[in-house]
Write an enzyme that holds these catalytic residues in place. Structure first.
Site, short mmCIF file in Angstrom:
data_model
loop_
_atom_site.label_atom_id
_atom_site.label_comp_id
_atom_site.label_asym_id
_atom_site.label_seq_id
_atom_site.Cartn_x
_atom_site.Cartn_y
_atom_site.Cartn_z
N GLY A 57 33.84 41.64 57.52
CA GLY A 57 34.08 40.35 56.70
C GLY A 57 34.93 39.55 57.38
N TYR A 106 30.31 46.00 40.62
CA TYR A 106 31.28 45.71 41.82
C TYR A 106 32.52 46.72 41.73
CZ TYR A 106 34.25 43.00 44.87
OH TYR A 106 35.21 42.71 45.80
N PRO A 124 44.90 43.67 46.80
CA PRO A 124 45.56 42.42 46.44
C PRO A 124 45.19 41.96 45.24
CG PRO A 124 43.98 42.36 48.45
CD PRO A 124 43.70 43.44 47.57
N ASP A 139 38.31 32.44 28.60
CA ASP A 139 39.41 32.56 29.43
C ASP A 139 39.46 33.78 30.14
OD1 ASP A 139 41.00 30.26 29.02
OD2 ASP A 139 41.95 31.07 27.23
#
Length: 325
Positions: A17, A147, A174, A281
């Site tokens: 990646g 995922y 992260p 949201d």
């Protein structure tokens, strides 16, 4: 099978990646900030060179570069709506990619693998702040369960390689990463990057800036180059198998609308800002604790959000033709 080399020999690092947001940031730190030590070889792999869903292509690329260390960033990703439509697809492709990379690393005697998890793996129903011990405490948010579960399995597999083979394979988590080389697409870009592109377009066309949602959800944003510098520390120094959250502190979590104002400032947008509350949201907050990171690195300085946003906006304007839009 080739076995891993001793610590004294320079690393050969393969970054999967390597053309994405975090891959490009690591490349910058390695090539521009002296992150590469003498004799080391760093290879930044893009999906054009090998489709890691395919085991033969994965093995061929490991045969070609013979890495001693791997930073595994590659993943099959899409925007929120694509994930909702194709959860099975994201589950199967990511399970394959991760198994191919981890098992091939093991078979070839790779010393260390650092994989990248995502904050979307955290349980949907949880107490805050979330820390590393809570990853598997209940199902992830339903919108991208495929995922998220595939990403969670990296942690399980890392435990397995250690328990059965003594391998030091670990992962980082992260929070919301932003920076140059991000995906700035309106539909499926990350929130800040999509907003930067929208603001740029609104300024150019003299129209109001339309922000999806109320602007009240709170997020912790981390600049991609900070993530990259921390990745190098994890690769060289962090010895645990258990993952580590890479994030600014809880006190840095701020509403999307504050970030929108910073983006408007950075791009000198003087028009009207409209929050479209008919749009969802998503999660109101996902507060993550960086206490573990701070125990290891009490003095690490994060790039202030306004500064990181300014740098990213400048990059976007100057590289509009090559940016992913």
């Amino acid at each position: 099978m080739m076995d891993s080399q001793t610590k004294t020999e320079p690393m050969r690092v393969l970054v999967t990646g390597g053309s994405g947001l975090v891959g490009k940031a690591i490349e910058h730190v390695v090539k521009q900030e002296g992150g590469c030590l003498e004799g080391e070889q760093w290879t930044f792999l893009s999906s054009k060179e090998a489709n890691l869903v395919d085991l033969q292509q994965t093995r061929a690329v490991f045969e070609k570069y013979r890495p001693t260390h791997v930073i595994h960033l590659a993943a099959k990703v899409g925007g929120l709506y694509l994930h909702m439509k194709e959860n099975l697809h994201f589950l199967r492709d990511n399970l394959r990619i991760n198994d191919n990379v981890l098992q091939t690393s093991h078979e070839r005697g790779v010393t260390k693998v650092v994989s990248c998890l995502s904050s979307c793996i955290f349980p949907d129903k949880t107490t805050y702040p979330i820390d590393e011990s809570m990853i598997h405490n209940g199902p992830p948010h339903d919108s991208n369960f495929g995922y998220s579960h595939a990403k969670r399995m990296i942690d399980i597999q890392n435990r397995g390689y250690f328990a059965q083979h003594g391998r030091r394979y670990t992962a980082v988590i992260p929070t919301n990463v932003y920076g140059p080389y991000d995906n700035f697409n309106f539909e499926n870009g990350h929130v800040l990057s999509a907003l930067m592109h929208k603001t740029y377009a609104a300024k150019k066309e003299g129209t109001p800036l339309q922000v999806w949602g109320s602007g009240t959800p709170r997020r912790q944003f981390i600049y991609s180059l900070d993530v990259a510098r921390l990745f190098l520390w994890v690769l060289r120094e962090y010895d645990e198998i258990d993952p580590i959250i890479l994030s600014v502190g809880e006190e840095e979590e701020l509403p999307i609308k504050d970030a929108v104002e910073m983006i408007a400032d950075a791009l000198d947008f003087k028009g009207q800002i409209v929050f479209d509350t008919s749009k969802s949201d998503g999660q109101m907050k996902k507060t993550a604790s960086n206490a573990k990171l701070r125990r290891y690195l009490p003095d690490f300085t994060f790039t202030p959000l306004s500064e990181g946003i300014k740098k990213t906006c400048d990059w976007f304007v100057n590289n509009y033709d090559i940016a992913r839009t």
